[in-house]
Design a protein around this motif. Sequence first.
Motif, mmCIF file in Angstrom:
data_model
loop_
_atom_site.group_PDB
_atom_site.id
_atom_site.type_symbol
_atom_site.label_atom_id
_atom_site.label_comp_id
_atom_site.label_asym_id
_atom_site.label_seq_id
_atom_site.Cartn_x
_atom_site.Cartn_y
_atom_site.Cartn_z
ATOM 1 N N VAL A 4 -33.010 29.174 3.006
ATOM 2 C CA VAL A 4 -32.656 28.239 2.110
ATOM 3 C C VAL A 4 -31.246 27.622 2.822
ATOM 4 N N LYS A 5 -30.596 28.639 3.774
ATOM 5 C CA LYS A 5 -29.460 28.090 4.190
ATOM 6 C C LYS A 5 -29.256 27.320 5.516
ATOM 7 N N SER A 6 -30.567 27.378 6.431
ATOM 8 C CA SER A 6 -30.639 26.588 7.718
ATOM 9 C C SER A 6 -30.781 25.134 7.219
ATOM 10 N N PRO A 7 -31.379 24.599 6.109
ATOM 11 C CA PRO A 7 -31.325 23.107 5.696
ATOM 12 C C PRO A 7 -30.071 22.989 5.446
ATOM 13 N N LEU A 8 -29.263 23.577 4.820
ATOM 14 C CA LEU A 8 -27.891 23.155 4.615
ATOM 15 C C LEU A 8 -27.168 23.050 5.770
ATOM 16 N N VAL A 12 -24.940 19.842 7.023
ATOM 17 C CA VAL A 12 -23.535 19.855 7.298
ATOM 18 C C VAL A 12 -23.293 19.332 8.664
ATOM 19 N N ALA A 13 -24.039 19.762 9.461
ATOM 20 C CA ALA A 13 -24.192 19.122 10.936
ATOM 21 C C ALA A 13 -24.357 17.675 10.817
ATOM 22 N N ALA A 14 -25.372 17.216 10.293
ATOM 23 C CA ALA A 14 -25.561 15.719 10.464
ATOM 24 C C ALA A 14 -24.361 14.952 9.870
ATOM 25 N N ALA A 15 -23.748 15.429 8.803
ATOM 26 C CA ALA A 15 -22.382 14.870 7.884
ATOM 27 C C ALA A 15 -21.402 14.943 8.864
ATOM 28 N N LEU A 16 -21.116 16.117 9.850
ATOM 29 C CA LEU A 16 -20.113 15.993 10.843
ATOM 30 C C LEU A 16 -20.148 15.050 11.897
ATOM 31 N N ALA A 49 -29.810 12.790 14.665
ATOM 32 C CA ALA A 49 -29.232 14.331 14.803
ATOM 33 C C ALA A 49 -29.769 15.222 13.992
ATOM 34 N N ALA A 50 -29.962 14.708 12.562
ATOM 35 C CA ALA A 50 -30.582 15.908 11.638
ATOM 36 C C ALA A 50 -32.116 15.890 11.896
ATOM 37 N N PHE A 54 -33.826 19.758 12.312
ATOM 38 C CA PHE A 54 -34.766 19.877 11.570
ATOM 39 C C PHE A 54 -35.902 20.252 12.319
ATOM 40 N N VAL A 55 -36.436 19.541 13.308
ATOM 41 C CA VAL A 55 -37.493 19.794 14.207
ATOM 42 C C VAL A 55 -37.392 21.045 15.070
ATOM 43 N N ARG A 56 -36.024 21.435 15.290
ATOM 44 C CA ARG A 56 -35.872 22.564 16.340
ATOM 45 C C ARG A 56 -36.017 23.717 15.209
ATOM 46 N N TRP A 57 -35.399 23.503 13.807
ATOM 47 C CA TRP A 57 -35.419 24.828 12.900
ATOM 48 C C TRP A 57 -36.832 24.765 12.532
ATOM 49 N N LEU A 58 -37.566 24.208 12.268
ATOM 50 C CA LEU A 58 -39.172 24.076 12.050
ATOM 51 C C LEU A 58 -39.979 24.772 13.164
ATOM 52 N N CYS A 59 -39.586 24.394 14.380
ATOM 53 C CA CYS A 59 -40.307 25.160 15.504
ATOM 54 C C CYS A 59 -39.917 26.591 15.741
ATOM 55 N N TYR A 60 -38.387 26.758 15.427
ATOM 56 C CA TYR A 60 -38.159 28.206 15.427
ATOM 57 C C TYR A 60 -38.803 28.934 14.239
ATOM 58 N N ASN A 61 -38.823 28.391 12.937
ATOM 59 C CA ASN A 61 -39.616 29.301 11.881
ATOM 60 C C ASN A 61 -41.179 29.472 12.419
#
Length: 103
Positions: A4-8, A12-16, A49-50, A54-61
């Motif tokens: 649950v931390k990775s989407p957060l 946060v990166a998108a907000a930055l 950017a988000a 997210f795509v990178r995170w999905l592919c990694y998972n």
Amino acid sequence: MQDVKSPLYVLVAAALVNLVGDCCLVRMKSSVFGGAAGAAWATVFSQYAAVGLFVRWLCYNNKKANETKPNNNIKQPPVVVAAAADMLLVVVADTLPVVVAAA
């Protein structure tokens, strides 16, 4: 337990990205990239950017899930592709009016 931390972190990166974009683009004197249009463009850039993160995170998972399965012949790329396409479609639908209005 699910991650649950990775989407957060992605949000946060998108907000930055949005914050940095606002600071840089709002100050510009251009009618296309300055002022309120600059804030809109910063939001567009942060949305893309988000999606990328997210795509990178999905592919990694997905890769990690396929490695932990006992049978590595079963792959799940259609799920990742469908989720990525859905996210991209939502972002394009949200940002297209901004791009058209700025042009």
